[in-house]
Design a protein around this motif. Sequence first.
Motif, PDB file in Angstrom:
ATOM      1  N   ASN A  16       0.831  -1.209   0.000  1.00  0.00           N
ATOM      2  CA  ASN A  16       0.000   0.000   0.000  1.00  0.00           C
ATOM      3  C   ASN A  16       0.863   1.255   0.000  1.00  0.00           C
ATOM      4  OD1 ASN A  16      -2.448  -1.546   0.315  1.00  0.00           O
ATOM      5  ND2 ASN A  16      -1.825  -1.857   2.432  1.00  0.00           N
ATOM      6  N   TRP A  17       2.025   1.186  -0.627  1.00  0.00           N
ATOM      7  CA  TRP A  17       2.984   2.283  -0.538  1.00  0.00           C
ATOM      8  C   TRP A  17       2.433   3.603  -1.064  1.00  0.00           C
ATOM      9  CZ3 TRP A  17       4.681   4.865  -4.844  1.00  0.00           C
ATOM     10  CH2 TRP A  17       4.536   4.229  -6.085  1.00  0.00           C
ATOM     11  N   ARG A  18       1.556   3.565  -2.033  1.00  0.00           N
ATOM     12  CA  ARG A  18       1.020   4.821  -2.580  1.00  0.00           C
ATOM     13  C   ARG A  18       0.174   5.574  -1.558  1.00  0.00           C
ATOM     14  NH1 ARG A  18       1.207   1.695  -7.224  1.00  0.00           N
ATOM     15  NH2 ARG A  18       2.104   2.776  -9.025  1.00  0.00           N
ATOM     16  N   ASP A  19      -0.532   4.850  -0.711  1.00  0.00           N
ATOM     17  CA  ASP A  19      -1.418   5.468   0.278  1.00  0.00           C
ATOM     18  C   ASP A  19      -0.785   5.603   1.659  1.00  0.00           C
ATOM     19  OD1 ASP A  19      -3.531   5.592  -1.609  1.00  0.00           O
ATOM     20  OD2 ASP A  19      -3.962   3.477  -1.249  1.00  0.00           O
ATOM     21  N   SER A  24       9.167   7.864   2.407  1.00  0.00           N
ATOM     22  CA  SER A  24       9.676   9.175   1.993  1.00  0.00           C
ATOM     23  C   SER A  24       9.467   9.362   0.492  1.00  0.00           C
ATOM     24  CB  SER A  24      11.175   9.267   2.312  1.00  0.00           C
ATOM     25  OG  SER A  24      11.902   8.393   1.448  1.00  0.00           O
ATOM     26  N   ALA A  25       9.706  10.576   0.029  1.00  0.00           N
ATOM     27  CA  ALA A  25       9.577  10.863  -1.409  1.00  0.00           C
ATOM     28  C   ALA A  25      10.538   9.988  -2.213  1.00  0.00           C
ATOM     29  CB  ALA A  25       9.834  12.341  -1.674  1.00  0.00           C
ATOM     30  N   GLU A  32       8.003   3.228  -7.322  1.00  0.00           N
ATOM     31  CA  GLU A  32       7.388   3.437  -8.643  1.00  0.00           C
ATOM     32  C   GLU A  32       8.321   2.925  -9.740  1.00  0.00           C
ATOM     33  OE1 GLU A  32       4.644   4.544 -11.537  1.00  0.00           O
ATOM     34  OE2 GLU A  32       4.336   4.552  -9.372  1.00  0.00           O
ATOM     35  N   TYR A  33       9.603   3.237  -9.616  1.00  0.00           N
ATOM     36  CA  TYR A  33      10.618   2.785 -10.565  1.00  0.00           C
ATOM     37  C   TYR A  33      10.640   1.255 -10.627  1.00  0.00           C
ATOM     38  CZ  TYR A  33      15.361   2.707 -12.657  1.00  0.00           C
ATOM     39  OH  TYR A  33      16.458   2.512 -13.470  1.00  0.00           O
ATOM     40  N   ALA A  34      10.611   0.617  -9.465  1.00  0.00           N
ATOM     41  CA  ALA A  34      10.617  -0.848  -9.408  1.00  0.00           C
ATOM     42  C   ALA A  34       9.388  -1.431 -10.096  1.00  0.00           C
ATOM     43  CB  ALA A  34      10.683  -1.319  -7.954  1.00  0.00           C
ATOM     44  N   GLU A  35       8.236  -0.852  -9.848  1.00  0.00           N
ATOM     45  CA  GLU A  35       7.021  -1.356 -10.492  1.00  0.00           C
ATOM     46  C   GLU A  35       7.092  -1.208 -12.007  1.00  0.00           C
ATOM     47  OE1 GLU A  35       3.335   0.116  -8.968  1.00  0.00           O
ATOM     48  OE2 GLU A  35       3.570  -0.978  -7.083  1.00  0.00           O
ATOM     49  N   ARG A  36       7.562  -0.061 -12.460  1.00  0.00           N
ATOM     50  CA  ARG A  36       7.620   0.171 -13.909  1.00  0.00           C
ATOM     51  C   ARG A  36       8.620  -0.757 -14.589  1.00  0.00           C
ATOM     52  NH1 ARG A  36       6.502   5.865 -15.671  1.00  0.00           N
ATOM     53  NH2 ARG A  36       5.041   6.635 -14.120  1.00  0.00           N
ATOM     54  N   ILE A  37       9.695  -1.102 -13.904  1.00  0.00           N
ATOM     55  CA  ILE A  37      10.660  -2.056 -14.459  1.00  0.00           C
ATOM     56  C   ILE A  37      10.066  -3.461 -14.460  1.00  0.00           C
ATOM     57  CG2 ILE A  37      12.860  -3.225 -14.000  1.00  0.00           C
ATOM     58  CD1 ILE A  37      13.932  -0.534 -12.981  1.00  0.00           C
ATOM     59  N   VAL A  52      13.706  10.011 -10.620  1.00  0.00           N
ATOM     60  CA  VAL A  52      14.710   9.116 -10.038  1.00  0.00           C
ATOM     61  C   VAL A  52      16.027   9.868  -9.880  1.00  0.00           C
ATOM     62  CG1 VAL A  52      16.060   7.005 -10.426  1.00  0.00           C
ATOM     63  CG2 VAL A  52      13.601   7.006 -10.879  1.00  0.00           C
ATOM     64  N   LYS A  53      16.427  10.604 -10.901  1.00  0.00           N
ATOM     65  CA  LYS A  53      17.684  11.352 -10.870  1.00  0.00           C
ATOM     66  C   LYS A  53      17.683  12.480  -9.839  1.00  0.00           C
ATOM     67  CE  LYS A  53      19.549  12.354 -14.895  1.00  0.00           C
ATOM     68  NZ  LYS A  53      19.711  12.673 -16.327  1.00  0.00           N
ATOM     69  N   ARG A  54      16.516  12.977  -9.495  1.00  0.00           N
ATOM     70  CA  ARG A  54      16.417  14.011  -8.450  1.00  0.00           C
ATOM     71  C   ARG A  54      16.749  13.456  -7.071  1.00  0.00           C
ATOM     72  NH1 ARG A  54      11.269  15.957  -7.488  1.00  0.00           N
ATOM     73  NH2 ARG A  54      12.218  17.441  -6.075  1.00  0.00           N
TER      74      ARG A  54
END
Length: 95
Positions: A16-19, A24-25, A32-37, A52-54
């Motif tokens: 439930n990481w989105r909610d 942290s940011a 999100e990066y892990a899910e998209r990969i 991600v780079k930020r």
Amino acid sequence: MTETESGLDKVTEVLNWRDSKLFSAAERVALEYAERITYTDQQVDDALFAEVKRHFTEAQIVELTAAIAMENFRSKFNPPLGIEAQGFCLVPARK
């Protein structure tokens, strides 16, 4: 609350990481990066990679990407060989 308790709380909340307010940011971007990969119907687009780079250095991005890729490899490699979980992590019950 100790650091260990906080970490365990995050493990139980990862689905439930989105909610959840526990991440942290930078952790949200990494998830999100892990899910998209991981999901073949998704992509890491330029906007997400800029996020991600930020939050991460180039070396950290390489390490994060490698860790995600390794877990994806294990998820495909282990089941056909009958390699089961060793109980080192909390696995949510299937519905």
